[in-house]
Design an enzyme around this catalytic site. Structure first.
Site, PDB file in Angstrom:
ATOM      1  N   CYS A 247      -4.067   1.915  -1.924  1.00  0.00           N
ATOM      2  CA  CYS A 247      -3.641   2.816  -2.999  1.00  0.00           C
ATOM      3  C   CYS A 247      -4.824   3.213  -3.887  1.00  0.00           C
ATOM      4  O   CYS A 247      -5.681   3.971  -3.457  1.00  0.00           O
ATOM      5  CB  CYS A 247      -2.505   2.190  -3.793  1.00  0.00           C
ATOM      6  SG  CYS A 247      -1.562   3.387  -4.761  1.00  0.00           S
ATOM      7  N   HIS A 332       1.486   1.350   0.610  1.00  0.00           N
ATOM      8  CA  HIS A 332       1.528  -0.091   0.327  1.00  0.00           C
ATOM      9  C   HIS A 332       1.965  -0.876   1.557  1.00  0.00           C
ATOM     10  O   HIS A 332       3.171  -1.009   1.824  1.00  0.00           O
ATOM     11  CB  HIS A 332       2.491  -0.371  -0.823  1.00  0.00           C
ATOM     12  CG  HIS A 332       1.983   0.085  -2.146  1.00  0.00           C
ATOM     13  ND1 HIS A 332       1.261  -0.715  -3.003  1.00  0.00           N
ATOM     14  CD2 HIS A 332       2.071   1.299  -2.759  1.00  0.00           C
ATOM     15  CE1 HIS A 332       0.938  -0.037  -4.088  1.00  0.00           C
ATOM     16  NE2 HIS A 332       1.411   1.194  -3.953  1.00  0.00           N
ATOM     17  N   GLU A 334       1.931  -3.973   1.904  1.00  0.00           N
ATOM     18  CA  GLU A 334       2.645  -5.182   1.461  1.00  0.00           C
ATOM     19  C   GLU A 334       4.087  -4.868   1.086  1.00  0.00           C
ATOM     20  O   GLU A 334       4.871  -5.773   0.788  1.00  0.00           O
ATOM     21  CB  GLU A 334       1.920  -5.824   0.271  1.00  0.00           C
ATOM     22  CG  GLU A 334       2.173  -5.207  -1.082  1.00  0.00           C
ATOM     23  CD  GLU A 334       1.488  -3.884  -1.321  1.00  0.00           C
ATOM     24  OE1 GLU A 334       1.718  -3.266  -2.370  1.00  0.00           O
ATOM     25  OE2 GLU A 334       0.712  -3.457  -0.436  1.00  0.00           O
TER      26      GLU A 334
END
Length: 372
Positions: A247, A332, A334
């Site tokens: 990001c 993202h 994650e």
């Protein structure tokens, strides 16, 4: 509940029910298209300084629990919803959305036409807005909004103040915190990494003293061009240490390598954004939260290769350095909230580190493992 008003900088106003904190506050009004994950969204430091509009009409229906936080202290300035649920139903629920917002002094607005607000943002771009009392004249609110200072140091406000260690017996990782989500820590600890989390302004010299085998650049809020110290740090370590950027970290790598960034009209915020891998031709669903993007045309004179694009608008979603073991993604991996299609990028990061370690060091590690 009480009546609250949202006044946008173009003079549009919405009056609805106030919940959460009763304070007056301003911020950039954005929207998120996720149907679930409001707790992770509220606790994502990348929303620092923003009033987040949820496009899904019912928010708070499964309450708030202790497991789904992405930071200790939420940084979002406000929440805008169509309907805020007062009686959540979920076995993990420990408190209501209203109670959570009150505890963290975050104001909320419910009962307005969030579809109209979202269309305004899509048509005119993100705008600043002010939460104020329902009887506050719009002209006065606009004057107040104009007078209020626009913060540009969002990363400074959400980054850790001091370094700290999350111990492990695997690869030594320095994680530069620009507003890190805890999901990044979870994925690194799953891989048994020894993680040292450092502030956003940590210098290249200080990072080298920690002897990292890899450097992770986290997500974070705001304009990447405001984080000049980090850009300089990346320039100094990129040839020596494998780097993975997520990001804001992705945008900072681009700037450090000579590319440019620009602000999107209304950003990407949601958990169902399709991204195409240009090397494999495969498409994955991703979780995204960003208002800036790497300018595709600016990559031409750099050592960065475009590897992934957003299928919705063709913007840059992935980069790889052609000479150094550095890569980055705009989304993202994650997740939290969102799909888990791209967790393997953390494995790629570890593989880059393994490939970069000198042969004699690998032999020493092998001998140590045999002795253990």
């Amino acid at each position: 509940m009480f009546k609250r008003q949202l006044v946008l900088e173009d003079g549009t106003s919405f009056i609805g029910k106030g919940f959460g904190s009763d304070r007056q506050i301003s911020g950039e009004v954005v929207f998120n298209t996720g149907m679930t994950g409001y707790q992770e969204i509220l606790s994502d430091p990348s929303y620092c300084g923003q009033l987040v509009t949820m496009t899904y009409p019912l928010i708070g229906n499964y309450g708030i629990n202790r497991d789904d936080f992405e930071s200790i202290t939420p940084s979002v300035h406000g929440l805008i919803v169509k309907e805020a649920c007062d009686s959540p139903s979920n076995y993990r629920s420990e408190e209501t959305l209203d109670r959570f917002l009150k505890a963290h002094d975050i104001p909320g607005l419910a009962g307005i036409d969030t579809r109209k607000l979202t269309r305004l943002i899509r048509n005119h771009g993100t705008m600043r807005g002010l939460f104020t009392s329902a009887d506050h004249p719009v002209t006065d609110a606009l004057q107040l909004l104009e007078q209020q200072k626009v913060f540009s140091n969002h990363v400074e406000r959400v980054s850790t103040v001091k370094p700290y260690v999350v111990p492990g017996r695997g690869r030594r990782i320095v994680l530069v915190d620009f507003g890190m989500k805890h999901g990044i820590l979870r994925e690194l600890t799953k891989r048994n990494c020894h993680i040292t989390v450092v502030p956003y302004h940590y210098s290249a010299e200080k990072i080298r003293r920690l002897k990292p085998e890899g450097v992770m650049l986290s997500n974070g809020p705001g304009d990447p061009k405001h984080v000049q110290l980090a850009i300089q740090m990346i320039k100094e370590i990129i040839s020596d240490i494998p780097i993975f950027g997520i990001c804001l970290g992705h945008q900072l790598i681009a700037l450090a390598c000579g590319a440019n960034t620009e602000k999107l009209r209304f950003g990407h915020r949601g958990s169902n954004h399709p991204v195409k891998d240009l090397q494999t031709g495969k498409t994955v669903m991703t979780s995204q939260n960003h208002g800036y993007t790497v300018t595709k045309e600016s990559l031409a004179d750099t050592d960065l290769e475009l590897t992934q694009i957003a299928l919705n608008d063709g913007t840059v979603e992935g980069l790889t350095h052609i000479r150094f073991p550095t890569f980055s993604v705009q989304y993202h991996p994650e997740s939290s909230p969102g799909p888990e299609d791209t967790y393997q990028l953390f494995d790629r990061f570890i593989a880059n580190i393994d490939a970069h370690i000198p042969a004699e060091n690998k032999e020493e590690e092998r001998c140590q493992s045999v002795l253990i």
